[in-house]
Structures are given as C-alpha cells and as structure tokens.
Scaffold this motif. Sequence first.
Motif, mmCIF file in Angstrom:
data_model
loop_
_atom_site.group_PDB
_atom_site.id
_atom_site.type_symbol
_atom_site.label_atom_id
_atom_site.label_comp_id
_atom_site.label_asym_id
_atom_site.label_seq_id
_atom_site.Cartn_x
_atom_site.Cartn_y
_atom_site.Cartn_z
ATOM 1 N N PRO A 138 1.045 -1.322 -0.008
ATOM 2 C CA PRO A 138 -0.028 0.053 -0.292
ATOM 3 C C PRO A 138 0.833 1.186 0.046
ATOM 4 N N ASP A 139 0.136 2.499 -0.052
ATOM 5 C CA ASP A 139 0.812 3.785 -0.012
ATOM 6 C C ASP A 139 2.020 3.924 -1.068
ATOM 7 N N GLN A 140 1.696 3.388 -2.529
ATOM 8 C CA GLN A 140 2.369 3.879 -3.594
ATOM 9 C C GLN A 140 2.515 5.175 -3.614
ATOM 10 N N VAL A 141 3.650 5.758 -3.892
ATOM 11 C CA VAL A 141 4.163 7.203 -3.717
ATOM 12 C C VAL A 141 3.627 7.678 -5.099
ATOM 13 N N PRO A 142 2.944 8.805 -5.228
ATOM 14 C CA PRO A 142 2.396 9.332 -6.484
ATOM 15 C C PRO A 142 3.617 9.792 -7.432
ATOM 16 N N ALA A 143 3.381 9.506 -8.583
ATOM 17 C CA ALA A 143 4.694 9.709 -9.627
ATOM 18 C C ALA A 143 5.088 11.007 -9.465
ATOM 19 N N GLU A 144 4.334 12.081 -9.733
ATOM 20 C CA GLU A 144 4.856 13.423 -9.507
ATOM 21 C C GLU A 144 5.860 13.821 -8.225
ATOM 22 N N VAL A 145 5.460 12.977 -7.025
ATOM 23 C CA VAL A 145 6.357 13.034 -5.882
ATOM 24 C C VAL A 145 7.510 12.360 -6.014
ATOM 25 N N VAL A 146 7.578 11.537 -6.582
ATOM 26 C CA VAL A 146 8.713 10.411 -6.982
ATOM 27 C C VAL A 146 9.732 11.369 -7.677
ATOM 28 N N SER A 147 9.032 11.924 -8.983
ATOM 29 C CA SER A 147 9.688 12.555 -9.813
ATOM 30 C C SER A 147 10.561 14.088 -9.059
ATOM 31 N N ASP A 148 9.862 14.456 -8.198
ATOM 32 C CA ASP A 148 10.252 15.539 -7.729
ATOM 33 C C ASP A 148 11.674 15.429 -6.597
ATOM 34 N N ARG A 149 11.409 14.342 -5.787
ATOM 35 C CA ARG A 149 12.317 13.804 -5.012
ATOM 36 C C ARG A 149 13.447 13.416 -5.924
ATOM 37 N N TYR A 150 13.185 12.882 -6.987
ATOM 38 C CA TYR A 150 14.206 12.349 -7.820
ATOM 39 C C TYR A 150 15.359 13.544 -8.042
ATOM 40 N N ARG A 151 14.577 14.609 -8.749
ATOM 41 C CA ARG A 151 15.267 16.002 -8.968
ATOM 42 C C ARG A 151 16.012 16.439 -7.890
ATOM 43 N N ARG A 152 15.379 16.493 -6.726
ATOM 44 C CA ARG A 152 16.149 16.992 -5.611
ATOM 45 C C ARG A 152 17.522 16.097 -4.937
ATOM 46 N N LEU A 153 17.242 14.842 -5.150
ATOM 47 C CA LEU A 153 18.228 13.998 -4.707
ATOM 48 C C LEU A 153 19.445 14.178 -5.705
ATOM 49 N N HIS A 154 19.092 14.365 -6.878
ATOM 50 C CA HIS A 154 20.078 14.514 -7.950
ATOM 51 C C HIS A 154 20.890 15.682 -7.726
ATOM 52 N N ALA A 155 20.234 16.854 -7.348
ATOM 53 C CA ALA A 155 20.896 17.852 -7.225
ATOM 54 C C ALA A 155 22.044 17.922 -5.925
#
Length: 530
Positions: A385-402
């Motif tokens: 359960p609690d699959q993370v929404p795609a837009e949230v995953v994408s935003d976190r990925y961008r911030r992690l990458h930075a």
Amino acid sequence: MSTVHHPADPQSSANPAFGASVAASGGASLEADSTLTPRVRTYQVRTYGCQMNVHDSERLSGLLEDAGYERVLADDVADVVVFNTCAVRENADNKLYGNLGMLASVKATRPGMQIAVGGCLAQKDRSEIQRRAPWVDVVFGTHNVGALPTLLERSRHNEEAQMEILDSLEVFPSSLPARRESAYAGWVSISVGCNNTCTFCIVPSLRGKETDRRPGDILAEVKMLAADGVLEVTLLGQNVNSYGAEFGDKQAFAKLLRACGAVPGLERVRFTSPHPKDFTDDVIDAMAQTANVCPQLHMPLQSGSDRILKSMRRSYRGEKYRGIIGRVREVLPHAAVTTDIIVGFPGETEDDFQQTLDMVRFARFSTAYTFQYSPRPGTPAATMPDQVPAEVVSDRYRRLHAVVEEVALEGNREQVGTIVELLVASNEGRKDSASERLSGRARDGRLVHFTPQGAAVQGIIRPGDVVTTTISYAAPYHLVADAAVLTHRRTIAGDRHEAGIRPKTPGVGLGLPSFGRPAPVAATAPACAG
C-alpha cells in the motif's frame, strides 16, 4: 526442473527464417548448388542491464565463436541476433519488445536469420516472449547460457522455435569460453545468484540462490587474464562479501583480495557489489593492505531511512552503514565511495527522504546511481500500500540528483592539483574527438579527460596504456587534466588494443563446486587453494 517447449512457428511458411545456410548474395539456398562454399554465419549480441549481463554476453560471444560464428559490428545485420536481457526496470520490457518489433521486418527479408532472447527477462517471461514475438527462434534462461549454440542449431534443423528454461544452475557460466570485450580490463565472476530477499528486487527469483566458485578456479581465471596482458580485473557477484558462506569460510572474500595481490602483472583489482549487512573489517583491511586493490568502494544504500530499509527488507540500518563509511574513511581516507539509491519506495514520507539526503551528505559519495522506484510484477513491493504518486517521486528524484551533484563536485574539487595515475580507456569520453582529449580511469575509479601531450609521451597513447598527469578542473561526474602528461607507459594491453586483439579465455572449472571448506590461503600465496 526445466521447461522445454517446441511450438510450431505460425509464421514459418510466410517467413523463411529457418533451414539451410544462406549464400552471401541474395539469400539463395546452398543446398541448390553443392559446389558453393558455405559462408561463415555471423552473430551479434545486444546487452541490457548490469555488469553480470555484460560478462554473460562475453560468454555468449565465446560460445558462438567456438561454434563457428563470426562477430559483426553493431551497425551490420547479423545472421543471429542475441538479446541478453534485464528485468530490473520496467522499461526493460518495453525496450526489448520494441527492438524485437523492429527486427521482425528485417528478418522477413533475410532467409535463415535467427533471433534469440536470453537473460533475466527471458527467465521471467518464458513463453510470453514467444506469444508477443512469435518470430523469435530461441528463448533461453539465466541458468543455461551454454545451451545457446545447440538451441540455435536445433531450431534451424527442426524449423521451429525452441524454448529452454532451467529452474536451477546447470554449470557455472565461468566454465564456458569467453570473448572478452577489452584488452586491458576483465570481469571475473566469483559467485552467481543471491540469498537476499529485498522486496523491490526480482533478481533472486531469476538468478537463483547464491552459488560460490572455488577460489582456485577464480585465481586461475585472473591469472589467465593477467598473462594475456589484462591490467585490471573486476570481481563480480550479486553480493561479493558473502562469498565463501556456501563452503564455510566467512573470510574467503578478504583472502581472495589478498591473493589477487600476488598475481604477476595484475595492476588493479576492483569488486562489485558488496552488501552492507555482510561488510566486515577484514575486507577493509585487505583493501588497505593489498597494493593492487583499488581505493574504490561501491556500497549500495537504497535509502537513508531505517523505516524504509526495514520495508525494503534490507538487513542493516543507518547506524551500521555510517559505521562502515567511517571505517573506510579512517583506513582509506582517499577512497572514492559510490552507491545506489531508490527514491519513492512505497510508504516513503518526506522525512524518510530527508534522511536519505542526510546520508548522502554524510557519506560524501563520489557519485550515486539514483533510481525512481517502479513496481516490478512478482516482487512484494509491487503490491504494497501507499505507493508514492509519480509526481512526488519525480520531484524527490530531481532534489536527490541536485544533492548528489553538489557532494560529488565538492569531492572532485579536492582532486584539483593532485597527480593521478590513469589507465587509458576506450569510448569513455563522448567529447574526446572534439576536445582532442583522451580519457582514463584513476585508481579510485574517477573518470578523467586528459590532454595527450608533453615531453613524456612515448608515441601514440592507446587504450590500455598507463599515464600520470595533474588534475586541473573538476565537474560533478568527471575531472579534466589539461597539463602535460608526466609519464607514459606503453603496455602489452595497449599493443593488443591497437592491433584489435581481445583476450579469448577458455572456461575455468568443471561446473558446480564441491562442498566443504577449502584449504586456507596465506596472505602472500600466489593463488587460493581450491
């Protein structure tokens, strides 16, 4: 237990893909004129995924060449095209079926052409591949790589598709011949399979339980490569530092590293990948005390949150991970540490994500391979359960990458002004031609683009040669050395690369190892006893 299936090809009457060998011009059957000399059939292996797959592809190439096939360039159309697949990421499926679709029309115009699909996706999908791509001639799994030439010949002879998937390992892939891709660097598998049960990973179900090679077999292969001019060897396993558990020696991996230090001509030893739960001080000590073991460590993190690590079923927590990094920094202060990180795992909160960012800053990774979580059918995480929404995953990925870039750049800037030894590499720098630079890897694994000039340069610098130079500029993912080359050592590996010669190694070992503790290996021994 194996699954063997020989369905009739519904397209065989419309698509003359099977049967006799084909003449080089026009595709006429050689059976029509026995005076014609059969031409050599050609092959091409296309690889997706991890280093394990890259090395398996070397084995596939070795098998096909031993069976009389001849390799062609990537841009050429081969008589046999082999796809060695990966199943870790969702887009692996899409990429495979897209490429198979493009080849369908090519095959329709080339009588006798064959297509084979192997690797992890073949092990997982099995008959699904033939259902979605009925023009595929051979499907084989991860446990029977050595069957490929036989399956191809059987398919041609019987004029029908062949599928053979084994559920357990038949022989070690390393007992098969290999056509090596590099004259200066080689892969050596020390184990296959994985005993971990990470909830996001499908590899254990496709590669099976961990099975270890005998130390003597591993050292024999390393010695063969070194005797052939190879300067660098990477020891491969899904979890290299659990090596030896099968035959009852928990220090076997550290002993193996030390034994590699005594192999004549071997200048660099790397390994991938360890697992934090099994990482021990004896391995760190072996790295520090063995001159040719490189100061580089790839240590998968996946998440900095203990709660997410538990959900991932990763058998360590942040405190243990920090302790390993601290010990490595203490003993090997100049080591480059790299990692793998997944963002957006089911249930991950913003606080969990912040803990991952904190760990990246603490560990000072020289680079991190970052992934957005995507559910894989057949894994426990896919139904959580609690699959993370795609837009949230994408935003976190961008911030992690930075943050990863920021930390990597900081570490690379510390290299400016230092002298580095580089093993000159092939095809590592995309802009080398335009910038008139060459590229190489430092001992810590960092990529360096350098100017091949200076009084010390002895003729043309080739991939496989060794140079020293001074770092002048840092970027997040590479370094630049525009100063004059300080030293240039021409090597046998450079000679062979220049001549287009690549090592061709026979198989080492007679299949699966026997059980029982091997004889102990002294730190200075030239080889591990098997």
